[in-house]
Design an enzyme around this catalytic site. Structure first.
Site, PDB file in Angstrom:
ATOM      1  N   HIS A  89       0.514  -1.764   0.067  1.00  0.00           N
ATOM      2  CA  HIS A  89      -0.505  -0.050  -0.370  1.00  0.00           C
ATOM      3  C   HIS A  89       1.042   1.407  -0.014  1.00  0.00           C
ATOM      4  CE1 HIS A  89      -4.298   1.102   1.141  1.00  0.00           C
ATOM      5  NE2 HIS A  89      -3.548   2.616   1.122  1.00  0.00           N
ATOM      6  N   ASP A 167     -13.341   3.013   8.148  1.00  0.00           N
ATOM      7  CA  ASP A 167     -12.307   4.036   7.666  1.00  0.00           C
ATOM      8  C   ASP A 167     -13.462   4.320   6.383  1.00  0.00           C
ATOM      9  OD1 ASP A 167      -9.986   5.023   6.512  1.00  0.00           O
ATOM     10  OD2 ASP A 167      -9.779   3.382   5.232  1.00  0.00           O
ATOM     11  N   ARG A 174     -12.169  13.339   5.510  1.00  0.00           N
ATOM     12  CA  ARG A 174     -11.016  13.580   5.943  1.00  0.00           C
ATOM     13  C   ARG A 174     -10.784  14.827   4.090  1.00  0.00           C
ATOM     14  NH1 ARG A 174      -7.216   9.528   6.467  1.00  0.00           N
ATOM     15  NH2 ARG A 174      -5.435  10.605   5.934  1.00  0.00           N
ATOM     16  N   SER A 189      -5.402   4.647   8.969  1.00  0.00           N
ATOM     17  CA  SER A 189      -6.666   4.314   7.744  1.00  0.00           C
ATOM     18  C   SER A 189      -6.151   3.246   7.143  1.00  0.00           C
ATOM     19  CB  SER A 189      -6.731   5.652   6.839  1.00  0.00           C
ATOM     20  OG  SER A 189      -6.531   5.409   5.266  1.00  0.00           O
ATOM     21  N   LYS A 193      -7.544  -0.761   7.359  1.00  0.00           N
ATOM     22  CA  LYS A 193      -8.007  -1.484   5.495  1.00  0.00           C
ATOM     23  C   LYS A 193      -7.013  -3.086   4.883  1.00  0.00           C
ATOM     24  CE  LYS A 193      -7.374   1.724   3.298  1.00  0.00           C
ATOM     25  NZ  LYS A 193      -7.801   2.696   3.546  1.00  0.00           N
TER      26      LYS A 193
END
Ligand code: URA
Length: 429
Positions: A89, A167, A174, A189, A193
């Site tokens: 990620h 999230d 956000r 966040s 996930k």
């Protein structure tokens, strides 16, 4: 003790530490609609301004993981052996299309990738917005379909759906409340996930520089350390690469235009930095997952990564052969003099692309698949007076003047080569 949103907000606003009970309550309340958007917005701004302790970040992350399902694919087998479930990620960048070539490379090397990916956030693009530019592609996959894809072709790139639903809501809030650039909020966040999606090991690409959410190397290092520690605490071996995001990655920034550049990489070409980062992250993923034997670089030249890409896109309803949409209204920026392309500011490019329609101003806004920008001359490349430096694409021509204004001042032509920086700055494990 009963809890209420104004008290939780005031505690953080005044620099206090939120108790475990307050964090669990506010995340659960927001997920189920008992805490209002306005209240969560105020709390997010208080967190943005005051920060969180490591213990608060860990609890906030755990509460977000617990807000939904946690996938478990450890029973899936290929050739009788458990799948090497590994993911990566990125903390968000400009022109950061790396997932698109990376997932097929890792597949071609024997890995399996369950990837919960995101949509654009703030000035950064999102993998799902890019992949959805491919006609027919869907990221809305049920758990059964994700399982089927993992045991069939070995990968699925999907919208988080029932994973960490807290999230999903907080991410969208956000994006429109100026609270994206916060270390605790980014770390929680991403990790909520990633801990819920079923990967057994993880590599993080933590961006540093003007186009990153956190601008300084010190902040990015702290973000990387925080996320690596969170993963490790959950029994998911996690590593991070710190990588440069002062300049855009590659030449293409936008949605479909980034898919087109990814296809060049998968065909064995493409910009050097995109190839370098794809290979560096693939090596980390294979290593952390305990896989060796296939050279990831070879999969880009022998066509095996491209084959895996086609399988993945087709499995998710996309047509890998269909022409990609490109904005029909264009504008170019030309060089006023000859010299060498100096700095190209990733943030200026990102804001121009956002103005062209590639990102959102409101949660749920549609994005333009064909909006984007092409950088013809990158930092350090020779420039001749009158030649095109940038081409801008959009479906809505009224957006062009504001996009050009964002780009203005975001690049220079100089007489000598600008200093070059390493793409991979450090590795944190
Ligand atoms: N990616 C995420 O999933 N969340 C962030 O906050 C930033 C990047």
């Amino acid at each position: 003790m009963s809890l209420d949103a104004p008290t939780v907000i005031r505690t953080k606003r005044d620099g206090g530490v939120l108790s475990d009970a307050a964090i669990d309550w506010v995340i659960d309340g927001y997920t189920h609609g008992r805490v209002a958007d306005a209240q969560m917005s105020a709390l997010l701004m208080a967190i943005f301004l005051r920060g969180m302790t490591p213990a608060e970040i860990a609890r906030w992350t755990a509460a977000m993981v617990s807000s939904g399902e946690r996938f478990d694919f450890t029973d899936l087998r290929r050739d009788g052996r458990p799948l090497a479930l590994v993911d990566k990620h990125s903390t968000g960048g400009v022109g950061d299309k790396i997932t698109i070539p990376l997932v097929p490379v890792v597949l071609a090397c024997g890995g399996a990738v369950p990837q919960a990916a995101g949509r654009g956030l703030g000035h950064t693009g999102g993998t799902l917005d890019k992949l959805e530019a491919i006609p027919g592609f869907t990221a809305e996959l049920s758990k059964d379909r994700i399982r089927q894809q993992l045991s069939g072709i070995g990968a699925a790139v999907f919208a988080a759906g029932d994973l960490a639903p807290a999230d999903r809501k907080i991410y969208a809030l956000r994006d429109v409340t100026g609270t994206t650039e916060s270390l605790p909020l980014i770390a929680s966040s991403i990790m909520s996930k990633k801990l819920a999606e079923g990967a057994r090991s993880l590599v993080l690409d933590v961006k540093v520089g003007r186009g990153a959410f956190l601008k300084t190397e010190a902040e990015s290092r702290e973000l990387a350390r925080t996320m690596v520690d969170l993963g490790t605490a959950y029994g998911v071996p996690t590593r991070a690469l710190l990588t440069d995001m002062d300049r855009p990655l590659g030449r293409a920034v936008g949605n479909a235009i980034e898919v087109a550049e990814s296809l060049e990489v998968l065909a064995g070409g493409g910009p050097d930095d995109v190839v370098e980062l794809t290979i560096a992250l693939a090596r980390e993923m294979l290593d952390v997952a305990g896989l060796d034997g296939v050279d990831p670089a070879q999969t880009l030249t022998d066509g095996t990564a491209m084959d895996c890409f086609r399988q993945l896109i087709a499995a998710q309803g996309g047509d890998p052969e269909a022409p990609l949409p490109m904005g029909t209204h264009t504008e170019t920026v030309v060089a006023s003099r000859s010299g060498v392309m100096g700095d190209v500011d990733a943030m200026a490019v990102a804001m121009a692309v956002w103005r062209l329609g590639a990102g959102r101003a409101q949660p749920g806004d549609p994005v333009q698949a064909g909006a984007g920008l092409y950088v013809h001359r990158r930092s350090g490349e020779p420039v001749t007076a009158g030649e095109t430096l940038f081409t801008l694409y959009t479906e809505t021509p009224e957006r062009l003047p504001s996009a050009l204004a964002e780009l203005d001042g975001g690049w220079t032509i100089s007489d000598g080569r600008p200093p070059s920086r390493p793409l991979v700055i450090d590795r944190i494990s």
